[in-house]
Design a protein around this motif. Structure first.
Motif, PDB file in Angstrom:
ATOM      1  N   UNK A 104      14.912   2.351 -10.570  1.00 36.51           N
ATOM      2  CA  UNK A 104      13.979   2.951 -11.519  1.00 36.51           C
ATOM      3  C   UNK A 104      12.867   3.654 -10.760  1.00 36.51           C
ATOM      4  N   UNK A 105      12.528   4.857 -11.200  1.00 34.42           N
ATOM      5  CA  UNK A 105      11.424   5.599 -10.600  1.00 34.42           C
ATOM      6  C   UNK A 105      10.247   5.571 -11.564  1.00 34.42           C
ATOM      7  N   UNK A 106       9.080   5.183 -11.056  1.00 36.41           N
ATOM      8  CA  UNK A 106       7.861   5.094 -11.869  1.00 36.41           C
ATOM      9  C   UNK A 106       6.717   5.729 -11.101  1.00 36.41           C
ATOM     10  N   UNK A 107       5.647   6.039 -11.792  1.00 37.43           N
ATOM     11  CA  UNK A 107       4.446   6.490 -11.107  1.00 37.43           C
ATOM     12  C   UNK A 107       3.879   5.324 -10.308  1.00 37.43           C
ATOM     13  N   UNK A 108       3.427   5.616  -9.102  1.00 40.94           N
ATOM     14  CA  UNK A 108       2.938   4.552  -8.220  1.00 40.94           C
ATOM     15  C   UNK A 108       1.782   3.789  -8.854  1.00 40.94           C
ATOM     16  N   UNK A 109       0.993   4.457  -9.670  1.00 45.34           N
ATOM     17  CA  UNK A 109      -0.161   3.803 -10.307  1.00 45.34           C
ATOM     18  C   UNK A 109       0.221   3.045 -11.575  1.00 45.34           C
ATOM     19  N   UNK A 110       1.516   3.073 -11.944  1.00 40.15           N
ATOM     20  CA  UNK A 110       1.950   2.460 -13.195  1.00 40.15           C
ATOM     21  C   UNK A 110       3.169   1.569 -12.994  1.00 40.15           C
ATOM     22  N   UNK A 111       3.108   0.700 -12.010  1.00 35.86           N
ATOM     23  CA  UNK A 111       4.259  -0.166 -11.727  1.00 35.86           C
ATOM     24  C   UNK A 111       4.452  -1.207 -12.836  1.00 35.86           C
ATOM     25  N   UNK A 112       5.697  -1.516 -13.196  1.00 37.58           N
ATOM     26  CA  UNK A 112       5.983  -2.586 -14.154  1.00 37.58           C
ATOM     27  C   UNK A 112       5.970  -3.940 -13.452  1.00 37.58           C
ATOM     28  N   UNK A 113       6.299  -4.985 -14.197  1.00 36.10           N
ATOM     29  CA  UNK A 113       6.472  -6.299 -13.589  1.00 36.10           C
ATOM     30  C   UNK A 113       7.765  -6.304 -12.772  1.00 36.10           C
ATOM     31  N   UNK A 114       7.765  -7.031 -11.675  1.00 31.49           N
ATOM     32  CA  UNK A 114       8.974  -7.226 -10.874  1.00 31.49           C
ATOM     33  C   UNK A 114       9.104  -8.727 -10.643  1.00 31.49           C
ATOM     34  N   UNK A 115       9.985  -9.357 -11.404  1.00 37.47           N
ATOM     35  CA  UNK A 115      10.089 -10.816 -11.394  1.00 37.47           C
ATOM     36  C   UNK A 115      11.547 -11.264 -11.340  1.00 37.47           C
ATOM     37  N   UNK A 116      11.739 -12.558 -11.012  1.00 36.22           N
ATOM     38  CA  UNK A 116      13.068 -13.156 -11.018  1.00 36.22           C
ATOM     39  C   UNK A 116      13.292 -14.055 -12.228  1.00 36.22           C
ATOM     40  N   UNK A 117      12.332 -14.060 -13.154  1.00 39.01           N
ATOM     41  CA  UNK A 117      12.518 -14.790 -14.394  1.00 39.01           C
ATOM     42  C   UNK A 117      11.742 -14.097 -15.504  1.00 39.01           C
TER      43      UNK A 117
END
Length: 438
Positions: free
Chosen positions: A325-338
């Motif tokens: 997924x490509x996103x704006x660097x200032x708008x990162x989503x959550x990155x989790x394993x759960x």
């Protein structure tokens, strides 16, 4: 929640592709209503009054209506395609109906009203931008109405039309209409999703009152007809104004000498906008770069708006693959394993803690384990039953899921595309459930 859980098949995509080539706005609508509330008849009436029925289809409806002993045209025959549907006069499966006016094209998902087909209702509404909930004027707001409105809330459908149908059977009573409207507004007060636009319209699908043409039998109603209201809905406004999310569907590497250095990333942009020069981050690798070019077919543009299907190139030669997924660097989503999600279960085999499934979020598919089930949700807005630790067919519940590797996601209320997923049975490859991340 578009590409990730569109279980309706390739016909919808083919239709959208044709319409996109002609640059027409497309509005996707789901219908909902209890048994015999007249969903199929309403759709058939729209097709008839907009002259969208072919001659042979209309002749077949006339012949079948006479064979059934009716002195009127049974417009439900225009949509009920299964033999069992025609014989029983009910809708069982999700049917997709296509028609166009001079200004817009439509895809209507005619969903069944039975409680045992809750999964079908979710499927039909999952890709819809607006919804029509039918209420029988004789019966008023009933338990199924609660369920249908709950599903539209759960899926955060922005525009909901409450069609009070069969007004001809209550002598077009304004008092009856206003009473149903008041009951439904009490239901709206229980909703947590407050950004919905709710419109009430008194109709008679059988006779065509206030469906396409204004009815003289409701002089007390000053609003629009159903079709007039749909015509004014801006199809572009249904795309969320949220943070930009660009899941990669495919990497484009032309096998031509003149484009031997070209490396483009194709997908659909959800939530926000991309412009040439934007600093972006590739997930899950967290590699950064800047947007070099934006292509729509063979033409370059400076900006891609939300809802656009396009191809972008980056200034740096970074590793990007399908599922990233490509996103704006200032708008990162959550990155989790759960994650914790509301899940609608669609499989005859119950969902239990400890079971493994593939979770597919956009074009990303990874292995996941059900960590726990924290009860079921009643679809009449009465609360949750925390005593249950499994989900059966058509039940909706809160589920905690452990992932085999980090996943980039948002909450569903912030971004439908990156906040939704399907659960796939690793043994049968069946779609077993659909989830909405909290």
């Amino acid at each position: 929640m578009e590409d990730s859980i569109d279980i309706s098949g390739s016909l919808v995509n083919q239709y959208l592709s044709t319409i996109n080539q002609n640059r027409m706005d497309v509005l996707k609508i789901a219908t909902a209503g209890s048994v015999d509330d007249g969903k199929s008849t309403l759709i058939g009436r729209i097709l008839y009054d907009t002259k969208s029925l072919t001659t042979d289809k209309l002749e077949a409806i006339e012949t079948r209506s006479k064979a059934n002993g009716f002195d009127y045209l049974d417009f439900s025959l225009a949509t009920d395609g299964l033999v069992a549907e025609r014989e029983q006069g009910i809708t069982i499966d999700v049917a997709h109906i296509y028609f166009s006016t001079k200004t817009k094209s439509y895809i209507i998902a005619d969903t069944p009203g039975h409680i045992e087909y809750t999964r079908n209702m979710v499927t039909g509404a999952s890709t819809s931008q607006a919804s029509i909930i039918l209420v029988d004027a004789r019966k008023g707001v009933i338990e199924q109405t609660y369920r249908h409105f709950f599903i539209n809330n759960l899926l955060r459908v922005k525009d909901v039309i409450v069609a009070v149908n069969k007004m001809d059977l209550v002598d077009f009573s304004q008092e009856k209409y206003e009473a149903i409207k008041a009951d439904f507004q009490n239901l709206i007060a229980k909703s947590e999703y407050k950004d919905q636009n709710i419109t009430f319209i008194p109709v008679s699908a059988l006779q065509g009152d206030n469906v396409v043409e204004k009815s003289e039998k409701t002089p007390w109603y000053s609003g629009q007809t159903l079709l007039e209201h749909l015509e004014e809905l801006d199809a572009q406004d249904v795309y969320e104004k949220a943070q930009a999310r660009f899941p990669i569907q495919t990497v484009i590497r032309p096998k031509k000498d003149e484009y031997h250095d070209f490396r483009g990333y194709a997908g659909k942009l959800y939530g926000g906008e991309f412009s040439v020069g934007d600093e972006v981050t590739v997930l899950p690798s967290l590699t950064t770069s800047r947007i070099k070019e934006i292509y729509f077919f063979d033409q370059k543009f400076e900006t891609a708006g939300r809802g656009s299907s396009c191809t972008i190139t980056l200034e740096d030669d970074v590793n990007v693959s399908r599922g990233d997924m490509i996103v704006k660097t200032s708008e990162k989503p959550q990155i989790e394993k759960q994650l914790t999600a509301t899940v609608c279960w669609m499989d005859s085999k119950s969902l239990n803690p400890g079971t493994n499934y593939f979770i597919q979020n956009g074009s990303t598919r990874i292995l996941a384990k059900v960590k726990s089930i924290n009860g079921t949700i009643t679809t009449d807005f009465s609360g949750e039953d925390t005593s249950k630790n499994e989900l059966k067919l058509n039940e909706i519940g809160k589920v905690q899921i452990q992932l085999s590797k980090p996943l980039a996601f948002d909450s569903y209320k912030n971004n439908k595309a990156s906040g939704s997923f399907i659960l796939i049975d690793s043994q049968t490859n069946n779609t077993s459930g659909v989830g909405f991340i909290e």
